[in-house]
Design a protein around this motif. Structure first.
Motif, PDB file in Angstrom:
ATOM      1  N   GLY A   1       0.767  -1.234   0.000  1.00 44.61           N
ATOM      2  CA  GLY A   1       0.000   0.000   0.000  1.00 44.61           C
ATOM      3  C   GLY A   1       0.795   1.278   0.000  1.00 44.61           C
ATOM      4  O   GLY A   1       0.219   2.356  -0.080  1.00 44.61           O
ATOM      5  N   LEU A   2       2.105   1.220   0.090  1.00 43.50           N
ATOM      6  CA  LEU A   2       2.928   2.425   0.067  1.00 43.50           C
ATOM      7  C   LEU A   2       3.429   2.642  -1.361  1.00 43.50           C
ATOM      8  O   LEU A   2       3.929   1.718  -1.997  1.00 43.50           O
ATOM      9  CB  LEU A   2       4.119   2.270   1.024  1.00 43.50           C
ATOM     10  N   GLY A   3       3.261   3.868  -1.855  1.00 41.05           N
ATOM     11  CA  GLY A   3       3.667   4.129  -3.230  1.00 41.05           C
ATOM     12  C   GLY A   3       3.950   5.594  -3.480  1.00 41.05           C
ATOM     13  O   GLY A   3       4.068   6.398  -2.558  1.00 41.05           O
ATOM     14  N   TYR A   4       4.029   5.937  -4.759  1.00 44.65           N
ATOM     15  CA  TYR A   4       4.339   7.306  -5.174  1.00 44.65           C
ATOM     16  C   TYR A   4       3.577   7.624  -6.449  1.00 44.65           C
ATOM     17  O   TYR A   4       3.134   6.738  -7.175  1.00 44.65           O
ATOM     18  CB  TYR A   4       5.841   7.475  -5.411  1.00 44.65           C
ATOM     19  N   LYS A   5       3.417   8.918  -6.705  1.00 43.30           N
ATOM     20  CA  LYS A   5       2.744   9.364  -7.922  1.00 43.30           C
ATOM     21  C   LYS A   5       3.410  10.643  -8.407  1.00 43.30           C
ATOM     22  O   LYS A   5       3.722  11.536  -7.629  1.00 43.30           O
ATOM     23  CB  LYS A   5       1.271   9.619  -7.658  1.00 43.30           C
ATOM     24  N   ILE A   6       3.637  10.698  -9.727  1.00 48.83           N
ATOM     25  CA  ILE A   6       4.201  11.872 -10.386  1.00 48.83           C
ATOM     26  C   ILE A   6       3.269  12.196 -11.543  1.00 48.83           C
ATOM     27  O   ILE A   6       3.036  11.343 -12.406  1.00 48.83           O
ATOM     28  CB  ILE A   6       5.612  11.585 -10.930  1.00 48.83           C
ATOM     29  N   GLY A   7       2.700  13.392 -11.544  1.00 47.63           N
ATOM     30  CA  GLY A   7       1.757  13.729 -12.603  1.00 47.63           C
ATOM     31  C   GLY A   7       1.566  15.217 -12.767  1.00 47.63           C
ATOM     32  O   GLY A   7       2.056  16.025 -11.976  1.00 47.63           O
ATOM     33  N   LEU A   8       0.830  15.555 -13.814  1.00 46.18           N
ATOM     34  CA  LEU A   8       0.597  16.954 -14.146  1.00 46.18           C
ATOM     35  C   LEU A   8      -0.781  17.086 -14.780  1.00 46.18           C
ATOM     36  O   LEU A   8      -1.123  16.335 -15.693  1.00 46.18           O
ATOM     37  CB  LEU A   8       1.671  17.435 -15.130  1.00 46.18           C
ATOM     38  N   LEU A   9      -1.574  18.011 -14.272  1.00 43.23           N
ATOM     39  CA  LEU A   9      -2.855  18.374 -14.859  1.00 43.23           C
ATOM     40  C   LEU A   9      -2.770  19.827 -15.303  1.00 43.23           C
ATOM     41  O   LEU A   9      -2.211  20.666 -14.594  1.00 43.23           O
ATOM     42  CB  LEU A   9      -3.990  18.224 -13.844  1.00 43.23           C
TER      43      LEU A   9
END
Length: 192
Positions: free
Chosen positions: A152-160
């Motif tokens: 359940g531990l993670g990361y996210k890289i994004g752009l809106l």
């Protein structure tokens, strides 16, 4: 006849165990994302996704204050008295391309409807404080990448991005013009 009856009981217990396994596989996950902008205020996302679905739905909340306004350009001392506030809230969704194997990471497409309020607060030459603010609701679109380190531990890289948002804030000593809006997502994921 007894043999058939006991076979029916064994068959029912087998189907119950298969149904139980299916129900545990069809579980969903809910989680929270804590964004890097939490250093300037509040930067959170709460999401929900069925485990077999590529669709992730969530709620976004951002409330930050930035002291970046260049006061020395207008003859004021650089004392961090000018502030730029951003408050964003709304709904978003992601479509995960590799949703079955998130431990390997997945690219995603994203969309959102956010309401954003910007406020600029500056000290005038007379020493009093002036402010200007605007709000806009708009559609955002973009994408990114998310991965997991396990459990359940993670990361996210994004752009809106929303090219439809225009903010023009003015006081007598400072101004800020934004002809579009960007929502950057660099966050840690805690999924349950």
């Amino acid at each position: 006849m007894t043999i058939c009856f006991s076979y029916a009981i064994a068959d029912d217990s087998l189907s119950e165990s298969i149904n139980h396994e299916k129900q545990s596989e069809d579980s969903s996950e809910t989680g929270i994302e804590i964004g890097v902008l939490v250093t300037l205020g509040s930067d959170f996302r709460v999401f929900h996704r069925k485990s077999d679905s590529p669709w992730l739905f969530g709620v976004r909340y951002l409330d930050i204050k930035d002291d970046f306004v260049n006061e020395s350009a207008v003859g004021l001392p650089s004392d961090e008295s000018d502030k730029y506030y951003t408050k964003t809230s709304g709904l978003y969704f992601n479509y995960l391309f590799n949703h079955r194997y998130l431990d390997d990471g997945s690219y995603y497409l994203s969309g959102a409807i956010y309401n954003t309020t910007r406020k600029l607060e500056c000290d005038s030459l007379s020493g009093s404080s002036e402010s200007d603010s605007e709000s806009a609701t708009s559609v955002y679109f973009g994408g990114g990448y998310q991965g997991r380190w396990g459990n359940g531990l993670g990361y996210k890289i994004g752009l809106l991005v929303s090219p439809f948002v225009n903010f023009e804030l003015n006081t007598s000593t400072c101004s800020e013009v934004d002809e579009s809006d960007i929502d950057l997502n660099l966050s840690l994921i805690f999924a349950f």
